[in-house]
Design a protein around this motif. Structure first.
Motif, PDB file in Angstrom:
ATOM      1  N   UNK A  21     -23.096 -13.212  75.061  1.00  0.00           N
ATOM      2  CA  UNK A  21     -21.685 -13.024  75.414  1.00  0.00           C
ATOM      3  C   UNK A  21     -21.216 -14.315  76.066  1.00  0.00           C
ATOM      4  N   UNK A  22     -20.138 -14.898  75.561  1.00  0.00           N
ATOM      5  CA  UNK A  22     -19.696 -16.180  76.109  1.00  0.00           C
ATOM      6  C   UNK A  22     -18.200 -16.178  76.380  1.00  0.00           C
ATOM      7  N   UNK A  23     -17.837 -16.891  77.448  1.00  0.00           N
ATOM      8  CA  UNK A  23     -16.428 -17.034  77.808  1.00  0.00           C
ATOM      9  C   UNK A  23     -16.220 -18.390  78.479  1.00  0.00           C
ATOM     10  N   UNK A  24     -15.522 -19.265  77.795  1.00  0.00           N
ATOM     11  CA  UNK A  24     -15.181 -20.596  78.325  1.00  0.00           C
ATOM     12  C   UNK A  24     -16.393 -21.365  78.838  1.00  0.00           C
ATOM     13  N   UNK A  25     -17.450 -21.389  78.035  1.00  0.00           N
ATOM     14  CA  UNK A  25     -18.646 -22.170  78.377  1.00  0.00           C
ATOM     15  C   UNK A  25     -18.809 -23.356  77.434  1.00  0.00           C
ATOM     16  N   UNK A  26     -17.733 -24.060  77.180  1.00  0.00           N
ATOM     17  CA  UNK A  26     -17.765 -25.162  76.218  1.00  0.00           C
ATOM     18  C   UNK A  26     -18.745 -26.265  76.619  1.00  0.00           C
ATOM     19  N   UNK A  27     -19.010 -26.424  77.917  1.00  0.00           N
ATOM     20  CA  UNK A  27     -19.890 -27.500  78.374  1.00  0.00           C
ATOM     21  C   UNK A  27     -21.362 -27.233  78.089  1.00  0.00           C
ATOM     22  N   UNK A  28     -21.733 -25.988  77.976  1.00  0.00           N
ATOM     23  CA  UNK A  28     -23.155 -25.643  77.860  1.00  0.00           C
ATOM     24  C   UNK A  28     -23.497 -24.814  76.627  1.00  0.00           C
ATOM     25  N   UNK A  29     -22.496 -24.284  75.938  1.00  0.00           N
ATOM     26  CA  UNK A  29     -22.725 -23.351  74.829  1.00  0.00           C
ATOM     27  C   UNK A  29     -23.589 -23.951  73.725  1.00  0.00           C
ATOM     28  N   UNK A  30     -23.286 -25.158  73.277  1.00  0.00           N
ATOM     29  CA  UNK A  30     -24.020 -25.766  72.160  1.00  0.00           C
ATOM     30  C   UNK A  30     -25.497 -25.945  72.497  1.00  0.00           C
ATOM     31  N   UNK A  31     -25.766 -26.389  73.715  1.00  0.00           N
ATOM     32  CA  UNK A  31     -27.164 -26.595  74.109  1.00  0.00           C
ATOM     33  C   UNK A  31     -27.931 -25.273  74.114  1.00  0.00           C
ATOM     34  N   UNK A  32     -27.281 -24.199  74.579  1.00  0.00           N
ATOM     35  CA  UNK A  32     -27.931 -22.881  74.589  1.00  0.00           C
ATOM     36  C   UNK A  32     -28.202 -22.406  73.165  1.00  0.00           C
ATOM     37  N   UNK A  33     -27.202 -22.550  72.302  1.00  0.00           N
ATOM     38  CA  UNK A  33     -27.375 -22.129  70.904  1.00  0.00           C
ATOM     39  C   UNK A  33     -28.477 -22.915  70.220  1.00  0.00           C
ATOM     40  N   UNK A  34     -28.494 -24.211  70.430  1.00  0.00           N
ATOM     41  CA  UNK A  34     -29.544 -25.038  69.823  1.00  0.00           C
ATOM     42  C   UNK A  34     -30.921 -24.608  70.313  1.00  0.00           C
ATOM     43  N   UNK A  35     -31.020 -24.285  71.609  1.00  0.00           N
ATOM     44  CA  UNK A  35     -32.302 -23.864  72.159  1.00  0.00           C
ATOM     45  C   UNK A  35     -32.773 -22.541  71.592  1.00  0.00           C
ATOM     46  N   UNK A  36     -31.857 -21.593  71.413  1.00  0.00           N
ATOM     47  CA  UNK A  36     -32.233 -20.276  70.881  1.00  0.00           C
ATOM     48  C   UNK A  36     -32.580 -20.381  69.399  1.00  0.00           C
ATOM     49  N   UNK A  37     -31.843 -21.214  68.673  1.00  0.00           N
ATOM     50  CA  UNK A  37     -32.069 -21.342  67.230  1.00  0.00           C
ATOM     51  C   UNK A  37     -33.425 -21.952  66.894  1.00  0.00           C
ATOM     52  N   UNK A  38     -34.060 -22.584  67.854  1.00  0.00           N
ATOM     53  CA  UNK A  38     -35.424 -23.075  67.644  1.00  0.00           C
ATOM     54  C   UNK A  38     -36.363 -21.898  67.372  1.00  0.00           C
ATOM     55  N   UNK A  39     -36.022 -20.739  67.922  1.00  0.00           N
ATOM     56  CA  UNK A  39     -36.898 -19.583  67.830  1.00  0.00           C
ATOM     57  C   UNK A  39     -36.430 -18.524  66.836  1.00  0.00           C
ATOM     58  N   UNK A  40     -35.119 -18.376  66.673  1.00  0.00           N
ATOM     59  CA  UNK A  40     -34.629 -17.324  65.778  1.00  0.00           C
ATOM     60  C   UNK A  40     -33.211 -17.599  65.316  1.00  0.00           C
ATOM     61  N   UNK A  41     -32.876 -17.097  64.118  1.00  0.00           N
ATOM     62  CA  UNK A  41     -31.513 -17.175  63.582  1.00  0.00           C
ATOM     63  C   UNK A  41     -30.738 -15.885  63.809  1.00  0.00           C
ATOM     64  N   UNK A  42     -31.435 -14.842  64.217  1.00  0.00           N
ATOM     65  CA  UNK A  42     -30.786 -13.544  64.358  1.00  0.00           C
ATOM     66  C   UNK A  42     -30.046 -13.481  65.692  1.00  0.00           C
ATOM     67  N   UNK A  43     -28.873 -14.071  65.718  1.00  0.00           N
ATOM     68  CA  UNK A  43     -28.065 -14.171  66.928  1.00  0.00           C
ATOM     69  C   UNK A  43     -26.703 -13.528  66.687  1.00  0.00           C
ATOM     70  N   UNK A  44     -26.355 -12.604  67.558  1.00  0.00           N
ATOM     71  CA  UNK A  44     -25.015 -12.015  67.563  1.00  0.00           C
ATOM     72  C   UNK A  44     -24.284 -12.582  68.766  1.00  0.00           C
ATOM     73  N   UNK A  45     -23.211 -13.303  68.523  1.00  0.00           N
ATOM     74  CA  UNK A  45     -22.466 -13.921  69.621  1.00  0.00           C
ATOM     75  C   UNK A  45     -21.091 -13.274  69.734  1.00  0.00           C
ATOM     76  N   UNK A  46     -20.764 -12.825  70.951  1.00  0.00           N
ATOM     77  CA  UNK A  46     -19.460 -12.226  71.214  1.00  0.00           C
ATOM     78  C   UNK A  46     -18.638 -13.229  72.017  1.00  0.00           C
ATOM     79  N   UNK A  47     -17.616 -13.778  71.368  1.00  0.00           N
ATOM     80  CA  UNK A  47     -16.707 -14.708  72.035  1.00  0.00           C
ATOM     81  C   UNK A  47     -15.643 -13.887  72.756  1.00  0.00           C
ATOM     82  N   UNK A  48     -15.779 -13.818  74.084  1.00  0.00           N
ATOM     83  CA  UNK A  48     -14.957 -12.910  74.879  1.00  0.00           C
ATOM     84  C   UNK A  48     -13.604 -13.528  75.236  1.00  0.00           C
ATOM     85  N   UNK A  49     -12.831 -13.866  74.199  1.00  0.00           N
ATOM     86  CA  UNK A  49     -11.480 -14.373  74.402  1.00  0.00           C
ATOM     87  C   UNK A  49     -11.418 -15.766  75.004  1.00  0.00           C
TER      88      UNK A  49
END
Length: 398
Positions: A21-49
């Motif tokens: 679940x993410x909300x206005x985390x533009x500074x850190x979002x990409x790094x988190x996604x890249x880190x998780x994608x190292x382990x799995x592609x099965x990611x559901x992301x909810x962009x909370x407006x």
């Protein structure tokens, strides 16, 4: 990008995905996604407006399942939506972590390993950020202490970290729980712990690493969010007193039978005779007090507050069980009349329709004196019996 395919396969076997679940985390979002994608592609992301560059960032990750909410409503609401989507896709579990950069995706294998090593596959794992020693923000530590205290108060769970967003949720086991509609923000993470525990789901902490980067954006509001948690817990205290404790009590009683229940849960409790006797006294005192309609809530609250035996206190509070109410009213009114030297007629037939209200002063005084006296007598008598029982058991064991 090279993947740890073994972990990805293990996640698939466990029917486990990652929900963010993410909300206005533009500074850190990409790094988190890249880190998780190292382990799995099965990611559901909810962009909370989000109203920052989050939508643009997500265009670089077409492999994600993205749910865009038009308006920000809170982390709890976003997680509920993400969990429903995961269940819809056939997943039975979900790992969550925050997108503000405080969590290390490298800790993902810890959750998988802990679940695989456990015989209980409905395990609810919560990351323990070691709030006492880790370099954490004061407001985060404060919110965690408040939440931890109240969770322990209503569940007895001794969790070091109750507010960590790095978790493994047993979605299938939680599916039958109806969560409150208004828990749309951080209080949802407290609600799910309490309700999961009441449902019989094991909740445990798992040590994780934590880092609070300088460019981190937190949406936790110390006053409002803590206030929402406290309001939620107050409701849980009432529910526990009115429903959970009586439910568990009658379930054990029905399962074991009265004799076995009395020996194992009452006499066989590890509590000291003094603690048991005080629990008896508390139950009798509350049960005979003029607090009709609130006996169960009050006795459970006081038993928790004074760290007494909740089962014993609840059992003896039923001295005012409905069939005995006329006798309790009658005895209270007689006691009050005696103390005030009243000569008003007080036959038990007058009291079956609560006519004691006509003599309110006598009734209130009598009920208070009666409850204190009876609590003292039952407590002392219980203490003597329990001491004798304890000595007898010791003699037999020797």
């Amino acid at each position: 990008m090279k993947k740890h395919t073994t972990l990805s396969e293990r996640l698939q076997r466990l029917k486990c995905c990652v929900v963010l679940a993410t909300y206005n985390n533009e500074n850190t979002l990409a790094a988190v996604l890249d880190g998780v994608l190292v382990y799995t592609n099965t990611i559901i992301l909810v962009n909370d407006g989000s109203i920052d560059s989050t939508p643009e960032i997500l265009t670089n990750y077409p492999q994600l399942i993205v749910i865009n909410l038009p308006k920000n409503k809170g982390k709890g609401n976003a997680l509920k939506i993400g969990f429903n989507k995961a269940l819809e896709l056939g997943f039975e579990r979900a790992i969550t972590l925050d997108t503000d950069g405080q969590h290390f995706p490298e800790d993902l294998p810890k959750f998988v390993q802990a679940l695989e090593a456990s015989d209980d596959k409905n395990l609810f794992l919560i990351g323990d950020r070691n709030m006492n020693e880790a370099d954490v923000l004061a407001r985060s530590a404060k919110g965690n202490r408040v939440s931890g205290f109240w969770v322990r108060f209503v569940t007895g769970l001794d969790l070091n970290d109750t507010q960590s967003g790095f978790r493994l949720y047993p979605l299938k086991a939680l599916k039958q729980i109806r969560f409150l509609k208004w828990t749309k923000k951080f209080e949802f993470e407290t609600e799910v712990i309490v309700r999961a525990h009441w449902r019989g789901i094991k909740v445990v902490n798992l040590p994780i690493n934590v880092l609070y980067p300088e460019n981190r954006v937190s949406h936790f509001r110390p006053f409002m969010d803590i206030a929402r948690i406290v309001v939620l817990i107050i409701g849980f205290i009432v529910i526990k007193g009115v429903y959970i404790i009586p439910r568990d009590f009658y379930r054990r009683l029905k399962k074991k039978g009265f004799r076995k229940f009395f020996i194992e849960d009452f006499l066989g409790s590890n509590d000291s005779p003094k603690k048991k006797a005080l629990s008896i006294a508390l139950g009798v005192f509350v049960g005979l007090s003029p607090l009709w309609g609130f006996h169960t809530v009050i006795v459970i609250f006081l038993a928790i507050f004074f760290k007494l035996n909740k089962v014993i206190a609840f059992t003896f509070s039923n001295v005012s069980f409905p069939p005995f109410i006329p006798f309790v009213l009658w005895a209270s009114l007689l006691t009050g009349n005696f103390l005030l030297s009243e000569t008003t007629s007080s036959s038990i037939t007058e009291l079956t329709d609560f006519n004691a209200i006509r003599h309110l002063e006598s009734y209130l005084l009598g009920s208070i004196v009666l409850s204190i006296s009876a609590a003292t007598i039952f407590g002392l008598l219980g203490y003597v019996i329990l001491i004798l029982f304890q000595r007898k058991n010791r003699a037999v064991s020797v």
